[in-house]
Design an enzyme around this catalytic site. Structure first.
Site, PDB file in Angstrom:
ATOM      1  N   SER A 120      -7.610 -27.818 -46.041  1.00 19.98           N
ATOM      2  CA  SER A 120      -8.735 -27.569 -46.942  1.00 19.98           C
ATOM      3  C   SER A 120      -9.915 -28.471 -46.639  1.00 19.98           C
ATOM      4  O   SER A 120     -10.986 -28.263 -47.207  1.00 19.98           O
ATOM      5  CB  SER A 120      -8.304 -27.720 -48.402  1.00 19.98           C
ATOM      6  OG  SER A 120      -7.432 -28.792 -48.569  1.00 19.98           O
ATOM      7  N   HIS A 141      -7.527 -20.363 -44.633  1.00 20.26           N
ATOM      8  CA  HIS A 141      -7.513 -21.186 -45.842  1.00 20.26           C
ATOM      9  C   HIS A 141      -7.152 -20.330 -47.055  1.00 20.26           C
ATOM     10  O   HIS A 141      -7.982 -19.578 -47.565  1.00 20.26           O
ATOM     11  CB  HIS A 141      -8.905 -21.836 -46.006  1.00 20.26           C
ATOM     12  CG  HIS A 141      -9.002 -22.822 -47.117  1.00 20.26           C
ATOM     13  ND1 HIS A 141     -10.203 -23.217 -47.657  1.00 20.26           N
ATOM     14  CD2 HIS A 141      -8.049 -23.511 -47.795  1.00 20.26           C
ATOM     15  CE1 HIS A 141      -9.979 -24.104 -48.617  1.00 20.26           C
ATOM     16  NE2 HIS A 141      -8.687 -24.292 -48.721  1.00 20.26           N
ATOM     17  N   GLU A 153     -10.145 -17.770 -46.781  1.00 14.97           N
ATOM     18  CA  GLU A 153     -11.380 -18.160 -46.088  1.00 14.97           C
ATOM     19  C   GLU A 153     -10.999 -18.343 -44.618  1.00 14.97           C
ATOM     20  O   GLU A 153     -10.142 -19.181 -44.302  1.00 14.97           O
ATOM     21  CB  GLU A 153     -11.882 -19.474 -46.716  1.00 14.97           C
ATOM     22  CG  GLU A 153     -13.267 -19.896 -46.335  1.00 14.97           C
ATOM     23  CD  GLU A 153     -13.689 -21.191 -47.056  1.00 14.97           C
ATOM     24  OE1 GLU A 153     -12.823 -21.974 -47.505  1.00 14.97           O
ATOM     25  OE2 GLU A 153     -14.904 -21.430 -47.137  1.00 14.97           O
ATOM     26  N   ASN A 191     -15.220 -25.530 -50.632  1.00 18.27           N
ATOM     27  CA  ASN A 191     -15.353 -26.888 -51.157  1.00 18.27           C
ATOM     28  C   ASN A 191     -16.774 -27.428 -51.057  1.00 18.27           C
ATOM     29  O   ASN A 191     -17.170 -28.281 -51.846  1.00 18.27           O
ATOM     30  CB  ASN A 191     -14.376 -27.822 -50.448  1.00 18.27           C
ATOM     31  CG  ASN A 191     -12.963 -27.643 -50.984  1.00 18.27           C
ATOM     32  OD1 ASN A 191     -12.780 -27.430 -52.178  1.00 18.27           O
ATOM     33  ND2 ASN A 191     -11.969 -27.690 -50.108  1.00 18.27           N
TER      34      ASN A 191
HETATM   35  P1  NAD Z   1       2.868 -30.234 -49.892  1.00 13.93           P
HETATM   36  O1  NAD Z   1       2.918 -31.719 -49.942  1.00 13.93           O
HETATM   37  O2  NAD Z   1       3.326 -29.445 -51.079  1.00 13.93           O
HETATM   38  O3  NAD Z   1       3.706 -29.713 -48.625  1.00 13.93           O
HETATM   39  C1  NAD Z   1       3.587 -30.259 -47.356  1.00 13.93           C
HETATM   40  C2  NAD Z   1       4.906 -30.044 -46.618  1.00 13.93           C
HETATM   41  O4  NAD Z   1       4.726 -30.390 -45.242  1.00 13.93           O
HETATM   42  C3  NAD Z   1       6.075 -30.898 -47.137  1.00 13.93           C
HETATM   43  O5  NAD Z   1       7.162 -30.059 -47.479  1.00 13.93           O
HETATM   44  C4  NAD Z   1       6.431 -31.791 -45.944  1.00 13.93           C
HETATM   45  O6  NAD Z   1       7.831 -32.057 -45.835  1.00 13.93           O
HETATM   46  C5  NAD Z   1       5.942 -30.953 -44.791  1.00 13.93           C
HETATM   47  N1  NAD Z   1       5.668 -31.675 -43.543  1.00 13.93           N
HETATM   48  C6  NAD Z   1       5.095 -32.894 -43.383  1.00 13.93           C
HETATM   49  N2  NAD Z   1       4.995 -33.190 -42.066  1.00 13.93           N
HETATM   50  C7  NAD Z   1       5.498 -32.119 -41.394  1.00 13.93           C
HETATM   51  C8  NAD Z   1       5.648 -31.820 -40.019  1.00 13.93           C
HETATM   52  N3  NAD Z   1       5.246 -32.658 -39.067  1.00 13.93           N
HETATM   53  N4  NAD Z   1       6.204 -30.626 -39.676  1.00 13.93           N
HETATM   54  C9  NAD Z   1       6.621 -29.764 -40.634  1.00 13.93           C
HETATM   55  N5  NAD Z   1       6.496 -30.004 -41.956  1.00 13.93           N
HETATM   56  C10 NAD Z   1       5.944 -31.171 -42.324  1.00 13.93           C
HETATM   57  O7  NAD Z   1       1.342 -29.892 -49.523  1.00 13.93           O
HETATM   58  P2  NAD Z   1       0.507 -28.561 -49.891  1.00 13.93           P
HETATM   59  O8  NAD Z   1      -0.175 -28.746 -51.202  1.00 13.93           O
HETATM   60  O9  NAD Z   1       1.362 -27.374 -49.647  1.00 13.93           O
HETATM   61  O10 NAD Z   1      -0.644 -28.624 -48.777  1.00 13.93           O
HETATM   62  C11 NAD Z   1      -0.420 -28.252 -47.445  1.00 13.93           C
HETATM   63  C12 NAD Z   1      -1.754 -27.999 -46.753  1.00 13.93           C
HETATM   64  O11 NAD Z   1      -2.458 -26.973 -47.466  1.00 13.93           O
HETATM   65  C13 NAD Z   1      -2.692 -29.205 -46.710  1.00 13.93           C
HETATM   66  O12 NAD Z   1      -3.376 -29.194 -45.477  1.00 13.93           O
HETATM   67  C14 NAD Z   1      -3.638 -28.952 -47.867  1.00 13.93           C
HETATM   68  O13 NAD Z   1      -4.893 -29.559 -47.708  1.00 13.93           O
HETATM   69  C15 NAD Z   1      -3.776 -27.436 -47.790  1.00 13.93           C
HETATM   70  N6  NAD Z   1      -4.205 -26.771 -49.025  1.00 13.93           N
HETATM   71  C16 NAD Z   1      -3.688 -27.147 -50.234  1.00 13.93           C
HETATM   72  C17 NAD Z   1      -4.082 -26.469 -51.380  1.00 13.93           C
HETATM   73  C18 NAD Z   1      -3.490 -26.827 -52.730  1.00 13.93           C
HETATM   74  O14 NAD Z   1      -4.049 -26.402 -53.752  1.00 13.93           O
HETATM   75  N7  NAD Z   1      -2.378 -27.546 -52.788  1.00 13.93           N
HETATM   76  C19 NAD Z   1      -5.005 -25.409 -51.312  1.00 13.93           C
HETATM   77  C20 NAD Z   1      -5.494 -25.032 -50.053  1.00 13.93           C
HETATM   78  C21 NAD Z   1      -5.079 -25.719 -48.925  1.00 13.93           C
END
Ligand code: NAD
Length: 284
Positions: A120, A141, A153, A191
């Site tokens: 994001s 995204h 996006e 954003n």
């Molecule tokens: P999260 O913490 O819920 O999940 C992340 C996962 O990645 C965890 O299960 C972790 O074990 C795993 N992980 C870490 N390192 C890893 C690796 N090297 N290989 C494989 N898995 C690995 O995070 P999230 O909220 O799902 O966010 C994930 C991505 O999505 C981020 O880049 C975030 O910016 C983006 N994002 C989040 C949102 C939101 O609202 N949460 C919205 C849009 C985008």
């Protein structure tokens, strides 16, 4: 045509789990990879629960839910993503972790597979620089909660090939989403426009222009927003909001995007929003 039948998802957390669920329901063979066995198990249990609920609410039949489950595989070994036509990365928001993931994906998927990131706030161009094939790296995204939110996006990095963009737009549409293209500048569109508004709401509160509930009421009723900017900040997480403002300030080389001092203060106080039960408002 998107020519994609196998979707690989990297990271089985909040976003990766949602992306995998939507892909499987849409008919794609989907492999979810996470380095944490616990995260993978939790993701599988969440899918079972959400699909059962969808059946209960008659949004899908039991046979459709079973078919979606049968299309999902959960793995802790990255090599099992080798059959993917597209890898959609949703690991933690950390540029160095993403760089390692993309470098490994680039080495494993050596054909015309697409390498997409759900970041994001990190530059698509920077993530692409960790590969030898930046032309097939793109931002995809999704928004939380993924099964509900319609938008994807689609963000082109500096080198992204037009054919890759077209295939990703078609894939997002096949997943039941509305894909909208944008280019790679800090914050993309979502954003870049949303966060300064949220930040400004903190300034309005800090300066005593109005109380938080009044700021939110004015924006809800006056702009027809489903929730006010301060309530939304609690939902997103105040730490995430402050971090994204820092990314905008750095990436756009402009101090007008710096986080409001009150926003920073709440973050250092541990008032992070819904996840801690108290941000702007008390939710717990
Ligand atoms: P999260 O913490 O819920 O999940 C992340 C996962 O990645 C965890 O299960 C972790 O074990 C795993 N992980 C870490 N390192 C890893 C690796 N090297 N290989 C494989 N898995 C690995 O995070 P999230 O909220 O799902 O966010 C994930 C991505 O999505 C981020 O880049 C975030 O910016 C983006 N994002 C989040 C949102 C939101 O609202 N949460 C919205 C849009 C985008």
């Amino acid at each position: 045509m998107h020519n994609i039948t196998n979707v690989g998802v990297i990271g089985s957390g909040q976003m990766g789990g949602g992306i995998a669920q939507v892909a499987a329901v849409a008919g794609f063979t989907t492999t979810v990879f996470d380095t944490s066995a616990g995260a993978v198990a939790k993701c599988q249990a969440t899918h079972a629960k959400l699909l059962a609920r969808a059946v209960e609410k008659e949004r899908m039949t039991a046979a459709e839910a079973d078919a979606a489950k049968a299309r999902l595989t959960y793995v802790t070994d990255m090599d099992q993503l080798a059959g993917s036509d597209i890898a959609i990365e949703a690991v933690v928001e950390d540029a160095s972790v993403k760089a390692k993931v993309f470098s490994a994906l680039d080495a494993m998927l050596t054909g015309n597979q697409i390498l997409a990131t759900n970041t994001s706030s990190i530059s698509i161009t920077e993530i692409a620089a960790a590969t030898k094939t930046p032309e097939r790296v793109i931002g995809m995204h999704f928004f939380y909660p993924v099964p509900v939110m319609k938008l994807v996006e689609v963000i082109n990095g500096l080198a992204t090939d037009k054919q890759v963009t077209d295939r990703v737009i078609n894939l997002a549409e096949a997943m039941g989403k509305t894909a909208v293209p944008a280019n790679d500048r800090a914050g993309f569109v979502s954003n870049r426009v949303l966060m300064p508004m949220i930040n400004e709401a903190f300034y309005a509160w800090m300066e005593g222009v109005a109380q938080p509930e009044h700021i939110d009421a004015i924006m809800k009723l006056g702009c027809n927003f489903p929730m006010g900017p301060l309530r939304l900040a609690d939902f997103i997480g105040l730490d995430t909001c402050a971090h994204i403002m820092d990314v905008l300030a750095e990436g756009l080389c402009n101090d007008r995007y710096r986080p409001c001092p009150l926003l920073r203060q709440l973050v250092v106080a541990g008032r992070l929003g819904d996840k801690t039960g108290h941000g702007v408002f008390k939710t717990a």
